[in-house]
Design a protein around this motif. Structure first.
Motif, PDB file in Angstrom:
ATOM      1  N   PHE A  28       0.873  -1.174   0.000  1.00  0.00           N
ATOM      2  CA  PHE A  28       0.000   0.000   0.000  1.00  0.00           C
ATOM      3  C   PHE A  28       0.906   1.218   0.000  1.00  0.00           C
ATOM      4  O   PHE A  28       2.127   1.110  -0.013  1.00  0.00           O
ATOM      5  N   ASP A  29       0.300   2.356   0.026  1.00  0.00           N
ATOM      6  CA  ASP A  29       1.109   3.573   0.038  1.00  0.00           C
ATOM      7  C   ASP A  29       1.703   3.758   1.429  1.00  0.00           C
ATOM      8  O   ASP A  29       1.078   4.295   2.319  1.00  0.00           O
ATOM      9  N   SER A  30       2.897   3.261   1.572  1.00  0.00           N
ATOM     10  CA  SER A  30       3.506   3.268   2.893  1.00  0.00           C
ATOM     11  C   SER A  30       3.726   4.690   3.401  1.00  0.00           C
ATOM     12  O   SER A  30       3.674   4.957   4.579  1.00  0.00           O
ATOM     13  N   ARG A  31       3.932   5.575   2.479  1.00  0.00           N
ATOM     14  CA  ARG A  31       4.165   6.956   2.895  1.00  0.00           C
ATOM     15  C   ARG A  31       2.923   7.508   3.581  1.00  0.00           C
ATOM     16  O   ARG A  31       2.978   8.088   4.659  1.00  0.00           O
ATOM     17  N   LEU A  32       1.786   7.271   2.938  1.00  0.00           N
ATOM     18  CA  LEU A  32       0.535   7.751   3.504  1.00  0.00           C
ATOM     19  C   LEU A  32       0.269   7.080   4.844  1.00  0.00           C
ATOM     20  O   LEU A  32      -0.102   7.711   5.818  1.00  0.00           O
ATOM     21  N   ARG A  33       0.486   5.785   4.881  1.00  0.00           N
ATOM     22  CA  ARG A  33       0.235   5.045   6.116  1.00  0.00           C
ATOM     23  C   ARG A  33       1.120   5.566   7.240  1.00  0.00           C
ATOM     24  O   ARG A  33       0.672   5.757   8.345  1.00  0.00           O
ATOM     25  N   CYS A  34       2.344   5.747   6.889  1.00  0.00           N
ATOM     26  CA  CYS A  34       3.290   6.120   7.932  1.00  0.00           C
ATOM     27  C   CYS A  34       3.034   7.549   8.412  1.00  0.00           C
ATOM     28  O   CYS A  34       3.022   7.807   9.596  1.00  0.00           O
ATOM     29  N   SER A  35       2.791   8.416   7.488  1.00  0.00           N
ATOM     30  CA  SER A  35       2.777   9.815   7.892  1.00  0.00           C
ATOM     31  C   SER A  35       1.394  10.304   8.290  1.00  0.00           C
ATOM     32  O   SER A  35       1.257  11.319   8.914  1.00  0.00           O
ATOM     33  N   ARG A  36       0.365   9.599   7.911  1.00  0.00           N
ATOM     34  CA  ARG A  36      -0.962  10.127   8.170  1.00  0.00           C
ATOM     35  C   ARG A  36      -1.783   9.216   9.092  1.00  0.00           C
ATOM     36  O   ARG A  36      -2.222   9.636  10.137  1.00  0.00           O
ATOM     37  N   SER A  37      -1.956   7.989   8.679  1.00  0.00           N
ATOM     38  CA  SER A  37      -3.008   7.196   9.301  1.00  0.00           C
ATOM     39  C   SER A  37      -2.646   6.713  10.695  1.00  0.00           C
ATOM     40  O   SER A  37      -3.382   6.923  11.635  1.00  0.00           O
ATOM     41  N   VAL A  45       8.399  10.551   6.160  1.00  0.00           N
ATOM     42  CA  VAL A  45       9.171   9.751   5.221  1.00  0.00           C
ATOM     43  C   VAL A  45      10.390  10.563   4.820  1.00  0.00           C
ATOM     44  O   VAL A  45      10.270  11.670   4.327  1.00  0.00           O
ATOM     45  N   LEU A  46      11.521  10.013   5.075  1.00  0.00           N
ATOM     46  CA  LEU A  46      12.746  10.694   4.648  1.00  0.00           C
ATOM     47  C   LEU A  46      13.072  10.222   3.244  1.00  0.00           C
ATOM     48  O   LEU A  46      13.158   9.032   2.995  1.00  0.00           O
ATOM     49  N   PHE A  47      13.242  11.163   2.361  1.00  0.00           N
ATOM     50  CA  PHE A  47      13.502  10.791   0.974  1.00  0.00           C
ATOM     51  C   PHE A  47      14.983  10.601   0.711  1.00  0.00           C
ATOM     52  O   PHE A  47      15.422  10.459  -0.390  1.00  0.00           O
ATOM     53  N   VAL A  48      15.750  10.632   1.751  1.00  0.00           N
ATOM     54  CA  VAL A  48      17.192  10.456   1.610  1.00  0.00           C
ATOM     55  C   VAL A  48      17.522   8.995   1.327  1.00  0.00           C
ATOM     56  O   VAL A  48      18.418   8.694   0.563  1.00  0.00           O
ATOM     57  N   PHE A  49      16.750   8.118   1.935  1.00  0.00           N
ATOM     58  CA  PHE A  49      17.130   6.712   1.925  1.00  0.00           C
ATOM     59  C   PHE A  49      16.398   5.788   0.960  1.00  0.00           C
ATOM     60  O   PHE A  49      16.869   4.703   0.733  1.00  0.00           O
ATOM     61  N   PRO A  50      15.245   6.157   0.440  1.00  0.00           N
ATOM     62  CA  PRO A  50      14.422   5.111  -0.185  1.00  0.00           C
ATOM     63  C   PRO A  50      15.114   4.381  -1.320  1.00  0.00           C
ATOM     64  O   PRO A  50      14.943   3.187  -1.485  1.00  0.00           O
ATOM     65  N   PHE A  51      15.929   5.077  -2.069  1.00  0.00           N
ATOM     66  CA  PHE A  51      16.579   4.399  -3.191  1.00  0.00           C
ATOM     67  C   PHE A  51      17.659   3.445  -2.696  1.00  0.00           C
ATOM     68  O   PHE A  51      18.114   2.573  -3.410  1.00  0.00           O
ATOM     69  N   VAL A  52      18.074   3.599  -1.484  1.00  0.00           N
ATOM     70  CA  VAL A  52      19.060   2.680  -0.921  1.00  0.00           C
ATOM     71  C   VAL A  52      18.368   1.482  -0.281  1.00  0.00           C
ATOM     72  O   VAL A  52      18.700   0.340  -0.548  1.00  0.00           O
ATOM     73  N   SER A 246       7.126  16.588   1.783  1.00  0.00           N
ATOM     74  CA  SER A 246       6.051  16.063   0.939  1.00  0.00           C
ATOM     75  C   SER A 246       4.872  17.023   0.987  1.00  0.00           C
ATOM     76  O   SER A 246       4.672  17.750   1.970  1.00  0.00           O
ATOM     77  N   THR A 247       4.092  17.039  -0.091  1.00  0.00           N
ATOM     78  CA  THR A 247       2.976  17.982  -0.209  1.00  0.00           C
ATOM     79  C   THR A 247       2.000  17.799   0.948  1.00  0.00           C
ATOM     80  O   THR A 247       1.648  16.681   1.308  1.00  0.00           O
ATOM     81  N   ASN A 248       1.569  18.903   1.512  1.00  0.00           N
ATOM     82  CA  ASN A 248       0.680  18.919   2.674  1.00  0.00           C
ATOM     83  C   ASN A 248       1.318  18.258   3.894  1.00  0.00           C
ATOM     84  O   ASN A 248       0.621  17.789   4.790  1.00  0.00           O
ATOM     85  N   LEU A 287       6.533  23.759   1.065  1.00  0.00           N
ATOM     86  CA  LEU A 287       7.071  22.496   0.548  1.00  0.00           C
ATOM     87  C   LEU A 287       8.590  22.602   0.675  1.00  0.00           C
ATOM     88  O   LEU A 287       9.254  23.211  -0.158  1.00  0.00           O
ATOM     89  N   PHE A 288       9.121  22.059   1.736  1.00  0.00           N
ATOM     90  CA  PHE A 288      10.488  22.406   2.139  1.00  0.00           C
ATOM     91  C   PHE A 288      11.160  21.215   2.821  1.00  0.00           C
ATOM     92  O   PHE A 288      10.565  20.559   3.676  1.00  0.00           O
TER      93      PHE A 288
END
Ligand SMILES: [Cu+2]
Length: 379
Positions: A28-37, A45-52, A246-248, A287-288
């Motif tokens: 599922f959308d882990s980002r949404l789950r983690c940051s919202r629900s 969600v830190l975007f530094v690591f996901p590609f690693v 991330s947006t919002n 958005l920063f």
């Protein structure tokens, strides 16, 4: 229900907060789950690591020790949600003329301390929506030109040692809006002007929120001396940027105090903006990514109104203030025309900042840096 099954070694940040790398179990959308629900506002969600790691990083503020070596289960998720709740904040009190008004006296305090994250909703004006606010039948007298204080607290019953979680770095601002009846006006729509702001200080490496915490949650706000008398909403605001990449994801905390201004000259009618409207979710200060250095931060919204020009429209003395101008003032980074006098800037005039070519001394008051782009002569 839980979407994460592996907790790895937590990474510790300078401010004591921790990040966990959690492997995603379900599609599922882990980002949404983690940051919202589940973890609500406490996660990121830190975007530094996901590609690693191809994983989701759940960021917990002040996590409890027992979380460390446990797998995510519903109880841990609940604990994390509790932890997150400890991070929010409310503007609880207004101090005017040295009088400390009680919690919620003349301020519409919410029953929940969570943020507004959608800048397009009407809740961005004076809170509400997920954080229902309690009306107050008090309007607090404030002298134009005086400095009032607001108190920020984690909850309605917190003390000055519990202001907001230190992870919630970002700017602290204040706006005003002239209204007919401060007790009933919703604040939604036009008429707002910014009267103070503090963002990031690159020399001290401190955010306005850092200073607010070390200051016991006290925000000082100078009420412009040149505005018209009458009732206003005074809106204090903090933007927490810890999840703003991330947006919002940026978290807006605001409350509206109900004030009655006396002693104002009414000589200047501020240019105003609308709430919602003054912010866009894509504004560079909204958005920063907080975690990229060196930090360069642009405070969102209009420039700060000052009685000596900048963000204002001069009203002819004999005329009562008419409908305020609705155009937004120019961005703060844009240099305005410096005053032609050679004796320094007038009170509330600009006296410095990146790109400023005008006077760097004050004819009246002391030159104080609001941020790297704007210094102002203050009493
Ligand atoms: Cu929070």
């Amino acid at each position: 229900m839980p979407g994460f099954n592996t907790l790895r070694v937590p990474k510790k940040y300078q401010d004591g907060s921790l990040a966990f790398l959690c492997r995603e179990r379900q599609s599922f959308d882990s980002r949404l789950r983690c940051s919202r629900s589940y973890i609500s506002h406490s996660s990121l969600v830190l975007f530094v690591f996901p590609f690693v790691y191809q994983s989701t990083c759940c960021f917990l503020q002040s996590p409890r020790p027992q979380i460390f070596n446990m797998k995510f289960s519903s109880s841990v998720v609940a604990a994390a949600a509790l932890t997150g709740a400890s991070a929010h904040t409310i503007m609880t009190n207004l101090v005017s003329n040295g009088v400390v008004n009680g919690v919620g006296v003349g301020i519409r305090v919410p029953s929940y301390d969570g943020p507004i994250t959608d800048v397009s909703t009407s809740d961005i004006a004076c809170n509400g929506g997920p954080n229902p606010t309690t009306p107050s039948n008090v309007v607090i007298d404030v002298k134009a030109g005086s400095t009032v204080q607001t108190y920020w607290r984690h909850t309605l019953t917190s003390t000055s040692s519990d202001v907001i979680d230190s992870s919630h770095k970002g700017p602290v601002m204040a706006y005003m809006k002239k209204v007919t009846d401060a007790k009933t006006d919703t604040g939604i729509g036009g008429g707002w002007f910014k009267i103070s702001q503090d963002g990031y200080d690159s020399s001290s490496k401190l955010w306005a929120v850092d200073k607010l915490i070390s200051n016991g949650g006290v925000q000082s706000i100078t009420i412009p001396s040149c505005i018209a008398n009458g009732q206003y909403l005074l809106r204090g605001e903090i933007i927490a940027l810890h999840a703003a990449s991330s947006t919002n994801g940026a978290q807006f905390y605001m409350e509206c105090a109900q004030i009655n201004v006396t002693g104002g000259t009414g000589s200047v009618s501020p240019a105003t903006v609308s709430l919602p409207g003054a912010y866009k979710s894509t504004d560079p200060g909204i958005l920063f990514n907080l975690y990229v250095s060196p930090i360069s931060y642009t405070i969102p919204g209009p420039s700060v109104f000052s009685c000596s020009g900048g963000g204002g429209v001069t009203t002819p003395p004999a005329t009562t203030p008419t409908t305020p101008a609705t155009t937004a003032p120019p961005p703060q980074q844009t240099s305005t025309t410096p005053p032609t006098t050679g004796t320094g800037s007038p009170l509330y005039g600009q006296c410095g900042g990146t790109g400023w070519t005008g006077p760097t001394t004050c004819a009246s008051g002391t030159c104080k840096a609001t941020n790297e782009w704007y210094s102002q002569c203050l009493p």
